[in-house]
Design a protein around this motif. Structure first.
Motif, short mmCIF file in Angstrom:
data_model
loop_
_atom_site.label_atom_id
_atom_site.label_comp_id
_atom_site.label_asym_id
_atom_site.label_seq_id
_atom_site.Cartn_x
_atom_site.Cartn_y
_atom_site.Cartn_z
N ARG A 269 62.11 73.98 84.32
CA ARG A 269 63.04 74.91 85.01
C ARG A 269 64.01 74.14 85.88
NH1 ARG A 269 64.28 76.93 89.67
NH2 ARG A 269 62.75 75.61 90.72
N ARG A 270 63.51 73.19 86.63
CA ARG A 270 64.37 72.44 87.54
C ARG A 270 65.34 71.56 86.77
NH1 ARG A 270 62.70 72.01 92.79
NH2 ARG A 270 63.23 69.79 92.98
N ALA A 271 64.88 70.98 85.67
CA ALA A 271 65.76 70.11 84.89
C ALA A 271 66.91 70.90 84.27
CB ALA A 271 64.97 69.41 83.79
N VAL A 272 66.58 72.07 83.70
CA VAL A 272 67.61 72.89 83.07
C VAL A 272 68.53 73.48 84.13
CG1 VAL A 272 68.05 74.92 81.65
CG2 VAL A 272 66.15 73.41 81.11
N GLY A 273 67.94 73.98 85.21
CA GLY A 273 68.73 74.68 86.22
C GLY A 273 69.67 73.78 86.97
N MET A 274 69.33 72.52 87.17
CA MET A 274 70.15 71.64 87.99
C MET A 274 70.99 70.66 87.18
SD MET A 274 67.58 70.88 91.17
CE MET A 274 66.85 72.26 92.08
N ARG A 275 70.76 70.62 85.87
CA ARG A 275 71.55 69.72 85.01
C ARG A 275 71.55 68.28 85.56
NH1 ARG A 275 72.03 72.36 80.28
NH2 ARG A 275 72.97 74.41 80.50
N ARG A 276 70.38 67.81 85.94
CA ARG A 276 70.33 66.51 86.61
C ARG A 276 70.53 65.34 85.65
NH1 ARG A 276 65.28 67.05 90.88
NH2 ARG A 276 66.34 68.34 92.41
N SER A 277 69.94 65.44 84.46
CA SER A 277 69.96 64.29 83.57
C SER A 277 69.88 64.76 82.13
CB SER A 277 68.79 63.35 83.89
OG SER A 277 68.61 62.42 82.86
N ASP B 90 64.22 64.74 76.65
CA ASP B 90 62.79 64.46 76.63
C ASP B 90 61.99 65.75 76.75
OD1 ASP B 90 63.40 61.79 76.44
OD2 ASP B 90 63.06 61.35 78.56
N LEU B 91 62.40 66.61 77.66
CA LEU B 91 61.67 67.86 77.86
C LEU B 91 61.83 68.79 76.66
CD1 LEU B 91 62.47 68.46 81.63
CD2 LEU B 91 60.20 68.14 80.64
N GLU B 92 63.02 68.80 76.06
CA GLU B 92 63.21 69.64 74.88
C GLU B 92 62.35 69.14 73.73
OE1 GLU B 92 66.65 70.84 71.64
OE2 GLU B 92 67.27 70.35 73.69
N GLY B 93 62.25 67.81 73.61
CA GLY B 93 61.39 67.26 72.57
C GLY B 93 59.94 67.67 72.77
N ARG B 94 59.45 67.60 74.01
CA ARG B 94 58.09 68.02 74.30
C ARG B 94 57.91 69.51 74.06
NH1 ARG B 94 57.95 65.67 80.20
NH2 ARG B 94 56.21 67.15 80.44
N LEU B 95 58.95 70.29 74.37
CA LEU B 95 58.89 71.73 74.17
C LEU B 95 58.77 72.05 72.67
CD1 LEU B 95 59.16 74.52 75.67
CD2 LEU B 95 61.61 74.39 75.21
N ARG B 96 59.60 71.40 71.87
CA ARG B 96 59.57 71.65 70.42
C ARG B 96 58.25 71.16 69.81
NH1 ARG B 96 64.18 73.31 67.85
NH2 ARG B 96 66.11 73.30 69.08
#
Length: 885
Positions: free
Chosen positions: A449-457, A463-469
């Protein structure tokens, strides 16, 4: 080097000194205070005991006993993490603040993501049951977050909030606690005024120029200062104006000064001034850190937010007023689910109610038609920029109305999205979606949530999308469904609203609605005594209450306290000392439809002459049956067991120019001996009143009940004599009796002008009521008549503009609220129409509007095409409408 040529060692020694310095911003020497605990206890064990006591209190009742085992398991999970992270002291310190509030009768409620915590609920920090609502703790606290908890406490604004702030200073020392700062930057109007002063503009020119600066959230291609100035007749090419415009634009967003944060307090073990620079605030008894809240957070300084919320002060006032005037007690924690309250909400009859009184809320709430508490949670959250920009609002509303089939991105997500009809609205749902489809832990889901919401990196996102898939593949979810879920999560995360935050606000919203429906007098009194707050001015709140059947009595030096108060009276009884016109009485009295007699007969039945022609015109234009029905539906009649219905008396604080010390001196003198019999006696017994204050009281009719006063101008005449007392030398030569008053009574327009200029309100009829017959002859409909008009038909409406709004999510549309004696009409102004009528729309306080009526499922708007200023003598005296972003 040349500056230090005489002492070259000063330059050489700088390197030596810098090598000796060990200070880094990573270690400021800051330490959070330790909560004092009994001997033999640790903070973790002491916290666990307090939580267990709270669990038994919260879940031990028969209504919640089925949740007890689940609650115990949840708090055990939370306490383990709190102990691991070393946060027990933080929770105990916030708990200590709550206990202080409870001991001193101060309403307090935590909000934000803290409402996801069963520990916070057990400690009575929050009022939302996270176990019963199945909220997700990891949205509040998780091991990977690397931050301290953030708990916001809502407190009644005003003295009680300040009392809690001073308790923090007392407990931790004035050098051990401080408010965080805000960096106040130049915005449109502040920059315009400062530049104008620097360039030597006259005050009237400066006021006109600064009034042209746009303040809307929406910015179209023509929303520039140069365009606005050109429309108003200024030559943007004139050297002085061009220089003015250039400097105004260059100053935008530059720092102007430091201000105090709305409630963030940093507390420290020891002396905070050894860690950060402090300064004395302009407000007595406060110190301020010279850093803003972001700086404090970045450097690890822990703050607790003590936020002032006006509605909390209103609720507190109601709790005290209801037992005194209705012979009942109210427990806000156990308010029943009331169908009458939800009926009122569904009708968008929400003026004054917390969070649901805006025009956007009123336009959507009939479509969503809340019938239970969770519906209200959704309603509070859905009218926000996030759900609107994220295109979640309309799908939910269509599904709520049965106009769209409820679907889910994947069957496994039905339990997560069922309550919101398949539309993700809350951040907690995002976390649960990741946990369900990809088997993420709560901490991993919060990281997503924090990664998507803040567009930090971008790399972190990949990496998170890969883990999600990968997780979805393991759970047997196909590529197409994966694409839909990833797209949904990515677009939703930036806009979702915390469910816990919405639930906290919904509790207060429901309490405000329940109190307005059942205890209108107490609720209105609380609203008027805690201004400014909310969406509407006191003038609008009073007229709305009167339309619901509340009698509102004018300011009176013989009866008014400093604040507004409630008075006991039989609904049919009138105090002959109250100088009310017949229409004022009728507008403030809930008449049964059978009482709709001829105007003069009604007036005579109330002991009034009925010989005022303007009053007769108002009587002809007033729909008493509608007022009675509104009163019946609102529950404004005296509750069962209440022998008399309270009426509202306006307080002396509404007299502009009257000092509080003078008002309190009037009350003290009145209570000490007896009421005043004349203007002379008032002036003699209350020497604190100066002549200007006596004039202000006379102009608004506050002296009319004194024995020898016939009307307002008579009071003004007597004030002039009383304000110039005869000295000892000439006292014997003074005339035996005062000179007779040669002044006639104020006309209706003059009286209204005096009301609005002197108090900002009137307890008599709405100004539009006096115009109703002439408006009707022109085919102009009232707000009430618009509701029964045919959709798509051309209409004309007129009234006082009470609010303007041009939100950033509305694509340039402007929304006006137009009030008359029957209610509030909603006006929609398209961008091109607004551009063509910008000056009249933004600067006129009474408008005549032509357009086409739109009635969608009972929600009525007028889509405006033409605007004319309505010729009203009150225009200069009525307060400007609120302009909202």
């Amino acid at each position: 080097m040349q500056c230090f040529a005489d002492i070259p060692e000063a330059i050489a020694n700088t390197r030596i000194i810098s090598q000796r310095l060990e200070f880094t911003l990573n270690n400021l020497g800051y330490e959070f205070p330790h909560y004092p605990i009994p001997g033999g206890e640790s903070m973790d064990s002491f916290l666990a005991q307090r939580v267990e006591e709270g669990v038994l209190k919260r879940y031990g009742s028969p209504a919640k006993h089925h949740l007890l085992a689940k609650a115990r398991a949840q708090v055990e999970h939370e306490l383990k993490l709190i102990a691991k992270l070393g946060f027990a002291g933080y929770f105990l310190i916030v708990w200590d603040l709550i206990r202080y509030c409870q001991r001193h009768g101060i309403l307090a409620q935590g909000r934000g993501s803290a409402a996801n915590s069963a520990v916070c609920y057990a400690l009575e920090i929050t009022a939302v049951d996270p176990v019963g609502m199945e909220l997700l703790f990891e949205r509040f606290l998780n091991e990977n977050r690397g931050e301290w908890p953030d708990i916001d406490l809502d407190l009644p604004s005003g003295d009680q909030r300040e009392q809690v702030i001073q308790y923090v200073y007392e407990r931790y020392g004035h050098l051990g606690a401080a408010m965080t700062a805000n960096v106040i930057s130049y915005r449109g109007r502040s920059a315009a005024r400062e530049v104008g002063k620097a360039l030597g503009f006259e005050e009237d020119q400066l006021a006109r120029l600064s009034s042209l600066v746009g303040h809307w959230e929406w910015r179209g291609e023509n929303d520039t200062m140069a365009h606005n100035f050109a429309q108003a007749g200024f030559d943007a090419n004139h050297p002085r104006i061009a220089r003015y415009l250039d400097l105004c634009m260059r100053m935008q967003n530059l720092p102007r000064h430091l201000g105090q944060h709305s409630g963030g307090m940093v507390i420290c073990a020891g002396m905070l001034n050894r860690v950060v620079p402090l300064e004395r605030a302009s407000m007595p008894g406060r110190t301020v850190i010279q850093w803003d809240k972001e700086d404090c957070a970045d450097l690890g300084l822990i703050k607790v937010d003590l936020l002032g919320l006006g509605m909390m002060a209103v609720l507190k006032d109601c709790i005290e007023l209801i037992p005194a005037h209705y012979n009942r007690t109210v427990d806000l924690a156990t308010l029943p689910e009331d169908p009458l309250v939800y009926q009122t909400l569904c009708k968008a009859d929400t003026v004054g109610m917390f969070q649901v009184e805006s025009r956007a809320q009123m336009a959507s709430i009939p479509h969503n038609a809340p019938t239970r508490f969770y519906d209200l949670v959704v309603q509070v959250a859905i009218i926000r920029p996030g759900p609107i920009v994220g295109k979640m609002m309309h799908p939910y509303m269509r599904r709520r109305q049965g106009k769209e089939v409820v679907t889910y991105p994947h069957p496994s997500l039905e339990p997560v999205l069922k309550r919101t009809l398949g539309v993700p609205l809350f951040q907690e749902q995002l976390l649960r979606m990741a946990m369900v489809v990809a088997s993420f832990t709560g901490a991993e889901a919060e990281e997503l949530r924090r990664a998507v919401g803040m567009r930090r990196s971008m790399q972190r996102m990949k990496d998170l999308e890969g883990r999600l898939r990968s997780g979805m593949t393991r759970n047997g979810i196909g590529p197409e469904a994966q694409d839909n879920i990833v797209q949904g999560i990515s677009s939703f995360a930036m806009y979702g609203f915390p469910e816990s935050h919405a639930a906290s606000f919904a509790l207060i919203a429901y309490a405000s609605a329940w109190l307005k429906v059942h205890y209108l007098a107490a609720f209105t009194c609380g609203l008027l005594n805690n201004q400014p707050m909310g969406f509407y001015s006191p003038a609008v709140l009073i007229k709305d209450a009167q339309r619901h059947g509340l009698r509102v009595r004018p300011i009176d030096v013989l009866r008014s306290d400093w604040l507004c108060t409630l008075e006991e009276s039989k609904r049919t009884g009138l105090n002959s000392a109250d100088e009310l016109s017949g229409v004022e009485v009728l507008m403030g009295t809930a008449l049964h439809p059978a009482d709709n007699l001829a105007g003069i007969e009604v007036l005579k039945g109330h002991g009034l002459s009925g010989n005022n022609e303007s009053e007769m015109e108002v009587l002809k234009g007033h729909d008493f049956s509608r007022a009675a029905e509104s009163n019946k539906m609102s529950g404004a009649l005296a509750p069962e067991g209440c022998s008399s219905c309270p009426t509202l008396r306006i307080g002396l604080n509404y007299v502009k120019g009257l000092r509080q010390s003078s008002g309190e001196a009037i009350i003290s003198a009145r209570n000490l001996h007896s009421s005043f019999s004349s203007v002379d006696e008032l002036a003699a017994r209350v020497p604190a009143l100066n002549r200007k204050e006596l004039v202000a009281l006379a102009q608004v009719g506050a002296l009319n009940t004194l024995g020898d006063v016939e009307h307002r101008r008579d009071a003004l005449w007597q004030v002039e004599q009383a304000g110039r007392p005869v000295g000892p030398l000439l006292r014997s030569a003074a005339p035996a009796s005062p000179v007779a008053n040669p002044l006639r009574k104020m006309s209706t327009d003059e009286r209204l002008a005096a009301d609005y200029s002197g108090t900002g309100i009137t307890t008599g009829p709405h100004p539009m009521a006096y115009q109703r017959e002439s408006l009707r002859r022109l085919g102009i409909l009232s707000a009430a008549e618009l509701e029964s008009a045919r959709s798509e038909q051309p209409v004309r409406a007129a009234g006082r503009v009470i609010s303007r709004q041009r939100p950033g999510t509305a694509k340039g549309f402007v929304f006006l609220s137009l009030e008359d004696e029957t209610g509030i009409a909603n006006i929609i102004v398209a961008p091109d129409v607004f551009e063509a009528n910008r000056i009249v729309v933004t600067r006129t306080r009474f408008l005549l509007i032509s357009g086409k009526l739109q009635n969608q499922d009972g929600v009525v708007h007028v889509k405006a095409r033409q605007f004319e200023p309505l010729d009203m003598s009150l225009e200069p005296f009525v307060d400007a409408p609120h302009n909202w972003r």
